[in-house]
Design a protein around this motif. Structure first.
Motif, PDB file in Angstrom:
ATOM      1  N   LYS A   2       0.721  -1.091   0.131  1.00  0.00           N
ATOM      2  CA  LYS A   2      -0.046   0.072  -0.019  1.00  0.00           C
ATOM      3  C   LYS A   2       0.990   1.198   0.083  1.00  0.00           C
ATOM      4  N   LEU A  54      -1.742   9.022   8.549  1.00  0.00           N
ATOM      5  CA  LEU A  54      -0.977   7.868   8.700  1.00  0.00           C
ATOM      6  C   LEU A  54      -1.595   7.040   9.916  1.00  0.00           C
ATOM      7  N   ASN A  55      -2.197   7.735  11.002  1.00  0.00           N
ATOM      8  CA  ASN A  55      -2.454   7.215  12.125  1.00  0.00           C
ATOM      9  C   ASN A  55      -3.744   6.331  11.916  1.00  0.00           C
ATOM     10  N   ARG A  56      -4.659   7.115  11.069  1.00  0.00           N
ATOM     11  CA  ARG A  56      -5.997   6.326  10.709  1.00  0.00           C
ATOM     12  C   ARG A  56      -5.741   5.159   9.751  1.00  0.00           C
ATOM     13  N   ARG A  57      -5.002   5.268   9.028  1.00  0.00           N
ATOM     14  CA  ARG A  57      -4.724   4.269   7.752  1.00  0.00           C
ATOM     15  C   ARG A  57      -3.561   3.541   7.790  1.00  0.00           C
ATOM     16  N   SER A  58      -3.489   2.605   7.000  1.00  0.00           N
ATOM     17  CA  SER A  58      -2.218   1.796   7.020  1.00  0.00           C
ATOM     18  C   SER A  58      -1.671   1.588   5.562  1.00  0.00           C
ATOM     19  N   ASP A  60       2.393   0.912   3.598  1.00  0.00           N
ATOM     20  CA  ASP A  60       3.728   0.378   3.753  1.00  0.00           C
ATOM     21  C   ASP A  60       4.754   1.506   3.226  1.00  0.00           C
ATOM     22  N   ARG A  88       2.918   4.267  13.568  1.00  0.00           N
ATOM     23  CA  ARG A  88       3.661   2.990  13.065  1.00  0.00           C
ATOM     24  C   ARG A  88       4.067   3.511  11.534  1.00  0.00           C
ATOM     25  N   PRO A  90       5.607   4.382   7.993  1.00  0.00           N
ATOM     26  CA  PRO A  90       5.700   3.578   7.109  1.00  0.00           C
ATOM     27  C   PRO A  90       7.193   3.795   6.637  1.00  0.00           C
TER      28      PRO A  90
END
Length: 462
Positions: A2, A54-58, A60, A88, A90
């Motif tokens: 992603k 970015l915290n709400r979605r994931s 890579d 997290r 990416p």
């Protein structure tokens, strides 16, 4: 994987379509990855919103690119912080002219995972494959990355020779109705505009230019027309801004494109970047007949010695003749001049102003900016060799504060004298521009009220 590509906010009401990012998005999608665009340029979200996104979605992988510039530099640093502040983070990769000249500096400065150097369509796909497969990044050509305590640069990536084989930009991933509103010189009020590339690179080597891609690689006229047909049908584009570094790369190439444009059956206006040594009457007439309304010329100076020192491969006689030919053909010339290259003085600036006052047709507001030795350019290395600049950090952190202010002084003038001279020069040019529109408005008012002109459509900005 992603993938998220971030288009930075350039503080513009209507933004230029991010063509480079769209090419990368198409390459990644063609390789099977899921691609999304974060259009900060359109929606003007604060940088902190990217962290929350970015915290709400994931994702890579996040990619950010920019050209060199004081604004872009600070924007890049801020966006990198926003990405790496996510819960997290990416994998973060950077690209573009800004970081390609000194990737080691930007790796250390931003904390990103890798930097793609130069042309990116093949490089980014190989980088993603290495990340997804858990393979060493050392096997990916054309990148720099941090390997433990070291920063490593891999073997350079060869240029893509067959530029027709490169997938079209992923237009459908972007808010195209916004970008189509971009205004260009001599565009109609109802025109919709988008940029297109007819080739990559430039055969010339001016000393102030950072050449990422040596030489020139043209697209075929057939491939260009096919893409234009798509943009006209899908997005109703009626004005094409050919944003190649140099569309007028030769007389034969320019005439070839004009024939293709005329024979296409499409109805459109267009603009491009040009060279005044190719601005011959027959070439310009062909350009005019095929819809050209504006040619952006890199003049830089109207002093022969200054032109020689900057390796411009032009003379003042060619400049004057080419501009006069352009105006006679009924095409507006964009007259780009910079001041302060090696050995220039106040007399050079006086001639620049005199030239602009004589030939500017007011299709654009033109001012004169100081020359900037961008990292990677011959002028940058010249400045370092003479102790005028230390390195990339000195350039971006201390010297390059604004594109309209002196960065490095290559003249015999003091910094104060330099800025005073530009103040006087640009005051003269601004006054001339305002006077032109004041006279035009007075004529319009007279025609409107004294002649009762019923075709008047109101005083509008565009």
């Amino acid at each position: 994987m992603k993938i998220l590509f971030v288009v930075y906010d350039n503080d513009a009401y209507v933004s230029v379509f991010p063509l480079g990012m769209a090419y990368l998005a198409a390459a990644c999608r063609a390789a099977g990855h899921e691609v999304e665009i974060y259009s900060q340029d359109v929606y003007h979200f604060p940088d902190e919103d990217l962290t929350e996104f970015l915290n709400r979605r994931s994702f890579d992988f996040v990619g950010i690119g920019a050209c060199g510039g004081y604004y872009q530099y600070r924007k890049m640093l801020s966006l990198c912080r926003a990405v790496l502040n996510a819960r997290r983070p990416p994998f973060l990769a950077l690209g573009g002219h800004l970081v390609s000249a000194d990737p080691e500096y930007f790796l250390a400065k931003t904390g990103c995972g890798a930097i793609c150097i130069g042309e990116g369509e093949v490089t980014v796909v190989e980088l993603l494959a290495a990340l997804e497969g858990g393979r060493p990044l050392s096997g990916v050509k054309g990148i720099a990355f941090i390997d433990g305590p070291e920063i490593r640069r891999t073997e350079p990536r060869p240029l893509i020779e067959d530029v027709d084989a490169i997938a079209w930009p992923a237009y459908d991933l972007f808010p195209m109705d916004h970008y189509a509103l971009m205004r260009m010189p001599n565009i109609g009020r109802a025109d919709r505009c988008l940029p297109v590339l007819t080739g990559r690179g430039c055969p010339f080597t001016c000393n102030f230019c950072y050449r990422l891609d040596p030489g020139f690689r043209p697209r075929s006229p057939e491939a260009i027309i096919e893409e234009m047909r798509h943009l006209a049908a899908e997005y109703h584009i009626t004005y094409f801004a050919f944003i190649d570094e140099l569309l007028m790369s030769s007389v034969n190439r320019t005439l070839e494109l004009c024939r293709a444009f005329r024979d296409s059956g499409l109805s459109f206006r267009w603009q491009c970047s040009g060279r005044l040594n190719y601005a011959e009457p027959e070439v310009l007439q062909a350009m005019k007949e095929s819809g050209c309304v504006f040619i952006n010329y890199g003049i830089e100076s109207v002093d022969d010695e200054a032109l020689r020192r900057m390796n411009k491969a032009l003379t003042t006689a060619q400049i004057v003749r080419g501009v006069e030919n352009t105006l006679r053909a009924g095409i507006s010339p964009g007259l780009n001049i910079i001041f302060g290259n090696i050995g220039e003085d106040a007399e050079c600036l006086r001639k620049d102003v005199e030239f602009l006052l004589k030939y500017d047709d007011h299709s654009q507001l033109r001012t004169i900016r100081p020359v900037t030795p961008y990292p990677g350019s011959p002028l940058y290395h010249y400045a370092i060799e003479r102790g005028l600049l230390r390195d990339c950090e000195d350039f971006y952190e201390n010297k390059h504060r604004n594109s309209d202010l002196l960065c490095v002084n290559f003249t015999s003038m003091t910094d104060e004298e330099f800025h005073q001279a530009l103040f006087q020069a640009n005051t003269t040019l601004m006054d001339n521009y305002v006077d032109h529109w004041r006279r035009g408005n007075a004529e319009t008012l007279s025609r409107l009220y004294l002649d009762q002109w019923d075709g008047f459509r109101g005083f509008r900005h565009t």
